[in-house]
Design a protein around this motif. Structure first.
Motif, PDB file in Angstrom:
ATOM      1  N   PHE A  79     -17.670   1.434  31.963  1.00 27.31           N
ATOM      2  CA  PHE A  79     -17.398   0.682  33.197  1.00 27.31           C
ATOM      3  C   PHE A  79     -17.428  -0.814  32.899  1.00 27.31           C
ATOM      4  N   HIS A  80     -16.459  -1.514  33.418  1.00 28.91           N
ATOM      5  CA  HIS A  80     -16.457  -2.977  33.289  1.00 28.91           C
ATOM      6  C   HIS A  80     -16.446  -3.577  34.674  1.00 28.91           C
ATOM      7  N   TRP A  81     -17.612  -3.978  35.114  1.00 25.38           N
ATOM      8  CA  TRP A  81     -17.692  -4.458  36.492  1.00 25.38           C
ATOM      9  C   TRP A  81     -17.384  -5.950  36.605  1.00 25.38           C
ATOM     10  N   ASN A  82     -17.480  -6.660  35.455  1.00 27.99           N
ATOM     11  CA  ASN A  82     -17.323  -8.113  35.512  1.00 27.99           C
ATOM     12  C   ASN A  82     -16.041  -8.552  36.189  1.00 27.99           C
ATOM     13  N   ILE A  83     -14.944  -7.916  35.752  1.00 26.30           N
ATOM     14  CA  ILE A  83     -13.642  -8.312  36.273  1.00 26.30           C
ATOM     15  C   ILE A  83     -13.586  -8.135  37.781  1.00 26.30           C
ATOM     16  N   VAL A  84     -14.252  -7.039  38.263  1.00 27.64           N
ATOM     17  CA  VAL A  84     -14.244  -6.792  39.707  1.00 27.64           C
ATOM     18  C   VAL A  84     -14.983  -7.904  40.437  1.00 27.64           C
ATOM     19  N   PHE A  85     -16.117  -8.321  39.856  1.00 32.76           N
ATOM     20  CA  PHE A  85     -16.878  -9.349  40.554  1.00 32.76           C
ATOM     21  C   PHE A  85     -16.180 -10.698  40.500  1.00 32.76           C
ATOM     22  N   GLN A  86     -15.450 -10.912  39.389  1.00 35.21           N
ATOM     23  CA  GLN A  86     -14.649 -12.139  39.341  1.00 35.21           C
ATOM     24  C   GLN A  86     -13.604 -12.178  40.444  1.00 35.21           C
ATOM     25  N   LYS A  87     -13.050 -11.000  40.733  1.00 32.59           N
ATOM     26  CA  LYS A  87     -11.969 -10.942  41.721  1.00 32.59           C
ATOM     27  C   LYS A  87     -12.490 -10.724  43.142  1.00 32.59           C
ATOM     28  N   MET A  88     -13.809 -10.733  43.273  1.00 35.74           N
ATOM     29  CA  MET A  88     -14.408 -10.453  44.576  1.00 35.74           C
ATOM     30  C   MET A  88     -13.837 -11.329  45.702  1.00 35.74           C
ATOM     31  N   PRO A  89     -13.644 -12.638  45.488  1.00 35.69           N
ATOM     32  CA  PRO A  89     -13.088 -13.446  46.587  1.00 35.69           C
ATOM     33  C   PRO A  89     -11.751 -12.906  47.073  1.00 35.69           C
ATOM     34  N   GLU A  90     -10.915 -12.431  46.131  1.00 37.31           N
ATOM     35  CA  GLU A  90      -9.615 -11.919  46.556  1.00 37.31           C
ATOM     36  C   GLU A  90      -9.760 -10.622  47.337  1.00 37.31           C
ATOM     37  N   LEU A  91     -10.733  -9.788  46.911  1.00 38.84           N
ATOM     38  CA  LEU A  91     -10.982  -8.553  47.653  1.00 38.84           C
ATOM     39  C   LEU A  91     -11.469  -8.865  49.067  1.00 38.84           C
TER      40      LEU A  91
END
Lengths: 221, 217
Positions: free
Chosen positions: A5-17
């Motif tokens: 699992f690579h969660w970093n990228i998801v958290f980086q994109k959190m503002p867009e989500l």
């Protein structure tokens, strides 16, 4: 299981989500507001026996209730093109949701209205109340109490169904997730986070609705 | 060279019928499995204490609060990542059944709880065992009263089955989508598809409403 699992990228994109989540809320609130406004007219038209309006109302309600939401969205997005109307994904999803919400809510309103016995009209007339007063103080408050929960459910349903925007390229929460996962190939992570966000949003709405109902009805449901 | 866009022809009927059949198949199967699971879970919820109930309730709650489309994508990606990708039909049926179950469980729970407890006690005092009261009292009475609600959920599952197309299952709406991209005649095809759903859903909803009215009297 050899998946990392690579969660970093998801958290980086959190503002867009979160931006997507905002669009989701935005479209569902708007679809409810417009849906309620139209539903009032549909409910009145259905209870009235004036012919053309009656047919329009019954047709609208039955089509909205008996066809899939995805079909409505396709119809708004692809189907209307035949008439030279080209809607943006946002407008297509919004109009489909408004169409369906109006259909379902019209039935809710009609049911709520008819659940109040005739005797109450007569009683308030005999007390010397005007027609406006009867509706304002007797009928509408009781009716509102009965349609409050169905309306909350419809709102939650709108939030969940706006996720179909993913299929016409709308940039609400699901569509945004789809776009971001295709950039990073972390499909699973992105969709897990999105599922959690949807859960939080619906829970938040339900909690607010129940707090509001306590305040509005003071426990007398 | 012929045109890229060929109009709709009779040879497409077979393709459309495949879609119709697949829609009926997946929704029928999911309603069946979902109802059976729903009866079991609903019964368990009606009979168990509040801690077990809370656990059941929160799982069902997740299934109801996450959009079906996200559940479908998540589950089929998850199985793929786990190294055992499922065919769209299987993945779709599993998720749609669980989704159906989440709604059915509440419907059946309401039905079972509506059976008056004194009837069960009466049964027990007549010498019935616990299971006999379930079999002869709680089930028949509880199940009968929820039929209109059951029908409502079943109809919404038929409509929601259209979403299984996102994971690649070729049901009716997906066949129409493919025909639209070939023929560029969206309106005719979509109206046909809408009519199909309407013709299934409308008579059943009228029937459900009639039963409900009969019950209310």
């Amino acid at each position: 299981m050899d998946y990392e699992f690579h969660w970093n990228i998801v958290f980086q994109k959190m503002p867009e989500l979160l931006q997507g989540a905002f669009v989701t809320l935005h479209v569902s609130v708007l679809s409810m507001v417009l849906g309620i406004a139209i539903a009032v007219f549909l409910a009145i038209a259905k209870m009235n026996n004036t012919k053309p309006f009656n047919y329009v109302a019954v047709g609208w309600i039955e089509i909205a209730r008996n066809t899939p939401a995805l079909f409505q969205i396709y119809m708004a997005y692809f189907g209307l093109g035949a008439f030279g109307i080209h809607l943006s994904p946002y407008m297509a999803v919004l109009s489909a949701l408004v169409f369906i919400n109006a259909g379902y809510l019209a039935e809710t309103f009609r049911g709520g209205f008819q659940s109040i016995p005739d005797a109450q009209y007569n009683a308030s007339k005999s007390l010397g109340m005007t027609s406006f007063q009867t509706y304002r103080y007797i009928i509408l408050p009781q009716m509102f109490r009965r349609i409050y929960h169905p309306m909350t459910n419809q709102f939650v349903w709108s939030i969940l169904m706006s996720s179909l925007g993913i299929l016409v390229g709308m940039s609400e929460l699901s569509g945004e997730t789809q776009r971001l996962q295709s950039l990073s190939f972390r499909t699973l992570e992105f969709f897990i986070v999105t599922a959690v966000l949807y859960y939080i949003i619906t829970k938040f709405v339900l909690i607010c609705a129940s707090l509001l109902s306590k305040r509005l009805f003071k426990g007398e449901i | 060279m012929g045109s890229l866009f060929t109009p709709l022809s009779w040879s497409d009927t077979g393709f459309i019928l495949t879609g119709v059949w697949n829609t009926i198949l997946i929704s029928g199967l999911s309603i069946f499995v979902g109802s059976v699971l729903g009866v079991i879970v609903g019964f368990a919820r009606a009979e168990s204490n509040k801690y077990v109930n809370f656990l059941f309730g929160s799982v069902l709650d997740v299934l109801r609060s996450v959009p079906l489309i996200i559940q479908l994508v998540l589950f089929s990606t998850f199985m793929g990542v786990m190294g055992s990708p499922l065919p769209p039909f299987v993945a779709g049926t599993i998720i749609l059944s669980l989704y159906t179950m989440a709604f059915m469980a509440e419907v059946f729970r309401g039905g079972f709880e509506s059976v008056n407890n004194s009837m069960i006690i009466a049964g027990r005092s007549l010498g019935m065992t616990y299971w006999q009261t379930i079999r002869h009292v709680r089930f028949p009475i509880g199940l009968r009263s929820v039929f209109p609600a059951w029908l409502g959920v079943a109809l919404s599952v038929i409509k929601d089955s259209a979403l299984v197309s996102v994971i690649g299952y070729v049901e009716l709406l997906r066949t129409s989508d493919q025909l639209i991209s070939r023929t560029q005649q969206p309106l005719e095809i979509l109206i046909g598809v809408g009519l199909f759903y309407f013709l299934i859903s409308y008579p059943l909803s009228v029937y459900g409403r009639r039963i409900e009215r009969k019950h209310a009297l």
